[in-house]
Design an enzyme around this catalytic site. Structure first.
Site, PDB file in Angstrom:
ATOM      1  N   HIS A  51      -9.696  -3.023   2.367  1.00  0.00           N
ATOM      2  CA  HIS A  51      -8.527  -3.746   2.908  1.00  0.00           C
ATOM      3  C   HIS A  51      -8.187  -3.270   4.315  1.00  0.00           C
ATOM      4  O   HIS A  51      -8.298  -2.081   4.629  1.00  0.00           O
ATOM      5  CB  HIS A  51      -7.324  -3.663   1.970  1.00  0.00           C
ATOM      6  CG  HIS A  51      -6.823  -2.277   1.667  1.00  0.00           C
ATOM      7  ND1 HIS A  51      -5.905  -1.629   2.468  1.00  0.00           N
ATOM      8  CD2 HIS A  51      -7.082  -1.429   0.643  1.00  0.00           C
ATOM      9  CE1 HIS A  51      -5.620  -0.446   1.932  1.00  0.00           C
ATOM     10  NE2 HIS A  51      -6.331  -0.286   0.830  1.00  0.00           N
TER      11      HIS A  51
ATOM     12  N   ASP B 252      -5.247  -3.403   5.885  1.00  0.00           N
ATOM     13  CA  ASP B 252      -3.907  -2.846   6.161  1.00  0.00           C
ATOM     14  C   ASP B 252      -3.768  -1.403   5.704  1.00  0.00           C
ATOM     15  O   ASP B 252      -4.518  -0.919   4.857  1.00  0.00           O
ATOM     16  CB  ASP B 252      -2.836  -3.697   5.488  1.00  0.00           C
ATOM     17  CG  ASP B 252      -2.964  -3.738   3.969  1.00  0.00           C
ATOM     18  OD1 ASP B 252      -4.103  -3.853   3.481  1.00  0.00           O
ATOM     19  OD2 ASP B 252      -1.933  -3.629   3.283  1.00  0.00           O
TER      20      ASP B 252
ATOM     21  N   ASP C 234      -6.894   5.660   3.831  1.00  0.00           N
ATOM     22  CA  ASP C 234      -6.748   4.559   2.870  1.00  0.00           C
ATOM     23  C   ASP C 234      -6.359   3.324   3.679  1.00  0.00           C
ATOM     24  O   ASP C 234      -5.219   3.211   4.095  1.00  0.00           O
ATOM     25  CB  ASP C 234      -5.670   4.904   1.838  1.00  0.00           C
ATOM     26  CG  ASP C 234      -5.303   3.724   0.951  1.00  0.00           C
ATOM     27  OD1 ASP C 234      -6.043   2.734   0.951  1.00  0.00           O
ATOM     28  OD2 ASP C 234      -4.256   3.798   0.276  1.00  0.00           O
TER      29      ASP C 234
ATOM     30  N   GLU D 145      -3.142  -5.568   1.259  1.00  0.00           N
ATOM     31  CA  GLU D 145      -3.359  -5.042  -0.093  1.00  0.00           C
ATOM     32  C   GLU D 145      -2.150  -4.236  -0.549  1.00  0.00           C
ATOM     33  O   GLU D 145      -1.712  -4.317  -1.692  1.00  0.00           O
ATOM     34  CB  GLU D 145      -4.605  -4.138  -0.087  1.00  0.00           C
ATOM     35  CG  GLU D 145      -5.032  -3.671  -1.474  1.00  0.00           C
ATOM     36  CD  GLU D 145      -4.540  -2.294  -1.871  1.00  0.00           C
ATOM     37  OE1 GLU D 145      -4.758  -1.902  -3.021  1.00  0.00           O
ATOM     38  OE2 GLU D 145      -3.922  -1.597  -1.045  1.00  0.00           O
ATOM     39  N   GLU D 146      -1.612  -3.453   0.371  1.00  0.00           N
ATOM     40  CA  GLU D 146      -0.632  -2.433  -0.013  1.00  0.00           C
ATOM     41  C   GLU D 146       0.712  -2.993  -0.471  1.00  0.00           C
ATOM     42  O   GLU D 146       1.412  -2.345  -1.222  1.00  0.00           O
ATOM     43  CB  GLU D 146      -0.408  -1.455   1.157  1.00  0.00           C
ATOM     44  CG  GLU D 146      -1.672  -0.729   1.609  1.00  0.00           C
ATOM     45  CD  GLU D 146      -2.122   0.352   0.630  1.00  0.00           C
ATOM     46  OE1 GLU D 146      -1.529   0.461  -0.450  1.00  0.00           O
ATOM     47  OE2 GLU D 146      -3.080   1.066   0.969  1.00  0.00           O
TER      48      GLU D 146
ATOM     49  N   ASP E 226     -12.398   1.484  -1.871  1.00  0.00           N
ATOM     50  CA  ASP E 226     -10.979   1.853  -1.767  1.00  0.00           C
ATOM     51  C   ASP E 226     -10.567   2.837  -2.862  1.00  0.00           C
ATOM     52  O   ASP E 226      -9.462   2.744  -3.392  1.00  0.00           O
ATOM     53  CB  ASP E 226     -10.152   0.556  -1.831  1.00  0.00           C
ATOM     54  CG  ASP E 226      -8.671   0.793  -1.566  1.00  0.00           C
ATOM     55  OD1 ASP E 226      -8.338   1.784  -0.894  1.00  0.00           O
ATOM     56  OD2 ASP E 226      -7.864  -0.021  -2.030  1.00  0.00           O
TER      57      ASP E 226
ATOM     58  N   HIS F 165      -0.404   7.116   1.426  1.00  0.00           N
ATOM     59  CA  HIS F 165       0.896   6.443   1.514  1.00  0.00           C
ATOM     60  C   HIS F 165       2.005   7.391   1.957  1.00  0.00           C
ATOM     61  O   HIS F 165       3.170   7.010   1.938  1.00  0.00           O
ATOM     62  CB  HIS F 165       1.308   5.770   0.186  1.00  0.00           C
ATOM     63  CG  HIS F 165       0.290   4.789  -0.326  1.00  0.00           C
ATOM     64  ND1 HIS F 165       0.491   4.019  -1.437  1.00  0.00           N
ATOM     65  CD2 HIS F 165      -0.940   4.449   0.136  1.00  0.00           C
ATOM     66  CE1 HIS F 165      -0.574   3.253  -1.654  1.00  0.00           C
ATOM     67  NE2 HIS F 165      -1.460   3.520  -0.696  1.00  0.00           N
TER      68      HIS F 165
END
Ligand SMILES: [Zn+2]
Length: 484
Positions: free
Chosen positions: A77, A79, A116, A146-147, A170, A457
């Site tokens: 992904h 983002d 990530d 995705e997030e 991922d 994150h």
């Protein structure tokens, strides 16, 4: 020790990762990074395209002699989650991420790093560029957003992909293959309320707090207390020996968080306060004993509150508590073949009281679609018994682990041969893009793997340099062997 990313191996992968760090790409703002990917493809003479939502697809023909191999898709992904420390001055819309090598790890200075899924993307770009690799026909799929809700994967049109196996890049533990995830769906239950004609001035606020909570996809099997359920239990038990009236009940904050605290507003005539206080204490004491190992911080506070309010009628109060006692919460089933994996669970996540209605949000997960449906049916039945209306929202599909997958079998062999060690095979109880892609492209054989990273994150995010090298070695061996 390397002082810059460009001194690390594999060179091509780190070159692209260093470039990705300079391009802003928070969720919802992936255009520039998509342009970069398409630019790299164009410079290599490879066909690339972008769909309406911004997902990017690039193709690379097979090495000569491997044209007949099954097409493979490398997927990641675009983002990243953009989080920074409160004292860090950083504009994610334009400032580059500043990497920092600390021993075996790479961090970012005060922000998320975006390993990530930046490492996965960099690996895909390196495969695109590297002419020395041997592989079958390849596609590179880069999804948006995705997030925040898997929306890029959700919007992929049928026919966008032609490969029959998908390597999702991922994952966050080198040497671990992920082969399944949970689907999920939320349900909103609305119970009509009836209130008394006269407002009470004798209000008390009962606050249960100090529970550990956690992510409903990760921590649901930890046996932690649900503050809403336990508040309902305390009130249900206390009302047998004390007279008080419920005005409102609130708790929980997010659909995917186990509620850590909950509050009830109670009306109680002065003469009854002593017996209410004792009854509540007696009920909560039992919880403290029962949960002492998992919830050492569990506590409650009862205090007088000001104002006046209309309490629920006696019947309505009974119905409300019965309803909350009966709505399921927790693990419903463990996976019969994969040790430790929760197959189906449901989280009684949020409750809110309005003037004339009481709303409950339940968030249910399962890697088996029929089990997800059945659990939601139970929730619907409980609602019907209580006289509440259930609204079952659309969810996202799971990815049912296939222990017989030919792709899994081959990759396990390749890993064992290459590293003299067995790869670990897991499934998770949260959502992944593979669940959605698998539903849109039936028969797609999929697996997810990646290098080791910690605390994604958060500004503590860091990636292990050695594991990136191993991840690359495995990926390139896999592309060769899968096309042989
Ligand atoms: Zn990710």
């Amino acid at each position: 020790m390397a002082s810059s990313l460009n001194e690390l191996n594999p060179r091509l992968l780190w070159k692209h990762f260093a470039k990705i760090l300079t391009i802003p790409h928070c969720s919802g703002n992936e255009k520039a990074l998509g342009d970069y990917v398409l630019g790299v493809a164009a410079s290599l003479g490879l066909p690339g395209k972008r769909d309406k939502v911004g997902n990017v697809l690039v193709g690379k023909p097979a090495t000569s002699g491997r044209e007949g191999a099954v097409g493979a898709i490398l997927q990641g992904h675009l983002d990243m989650v953009c989080e920074k420390n409160s004292d860090k001055v950083h504009d994610f819309g334009k400032d580059p991420i500043q990497p920092e090598i600390k021993g075996e790890w790479i961090y970012a200075k005060g922000t998320t790093l975006g390993a990530d899924n930046g490492i996965g993307l960099a690996a895909a770009l390196a495969v695109m560029e590297d002419k020395s690799l041997v592989h079958g026909p390849l596609e590179f799929l880069f999804t948006v957003d995705e997030e925040t809700g898997l929306t890029g994967a959700n919007k992929i049109q049928k026919g966008f992909l032609s490969g029959k196996m998908l390597l999702n890049l991922d994952s966050e533990d080198e040497g671990v293959f992920t082969i399944g995830c949970a689907g999920g769906a939320d349900s909103t239950l609305v119970l009509p309320l009836e209130r008394k004609k006269t407002a009470s001035k004798n209000l008390y606020r009962l606050h249960v707090h100090g529970f550990r909570g956690g992510h409903s996809g990760i921590d649901i099997n930890q046996g932690r207390g649900n503050a809403i359920k336990l508040l309902a239990r305390v009130l249900e038990q206390a009302q047998a020996s004390a007279k008080f009236e419920i005005v409102s009940l609130e708790g929980g904050s997010k659909h995917n968080a186990i509620p850590r605290e909950a509050v009830a507003m109670l009306a109680c005539p002065p003469i009854q306060v002593r017996s209410m206080t004792m009854a509540l204490k007696k009920a909560f004491d039992k919880i403290q004993v029962e949960y002492k190992a998992v919830e050492p911080g569990a506590s409650y506070k009862l205090e007088a509150a000001s104002g006046k309010d209309f309490a629920l009628t006696r019947d309505c109060q009974g119905a409300l508590l019965d309803f909350l006692m009966a709505v399921p919460h927790g693990v419903i089933a463990m996976h019969p073949e994969i040790a430790g994996l929760v197959e189906t669970s449901t989280n009684l996540a949020i409750v809110r009281t309005g003037k004339a209605s009481f709303e409950v949000l339940c968030s249910t997960r399962s890697s088996v679609a029929s089990a997800l449906e059945a659990t939601r049916d139970v929730i619907k039945s409980v609602s019907a018994l209580a006289g509440a209306k259930a609204e079952l929202k659309d969810g996202y599909p799971g990815w049912m682990p296939n222990l017989e997958s030919p792709l899994l079998k081959k990759l396990k062999e390749i890993y064992a041969k290459g590293f003299d060690k067995e790869a670990e095979v897991v499934a998770i109880h949260a959502g992944l893009e593979c669940g959605i892609i698998g539903e849109k492209f039936p028969g797609m054989d999929m697996i997810s793997f990646g290098p080791t990273m910690k605390n994604p994150h958060s500004p503590e995010e860091h990636v292990h340099i050695g594991s990136v090298e191993k991840f690359w070695a495995f990926l390139t061996m896999a592309l060769d062997s899968l096309s042989a």
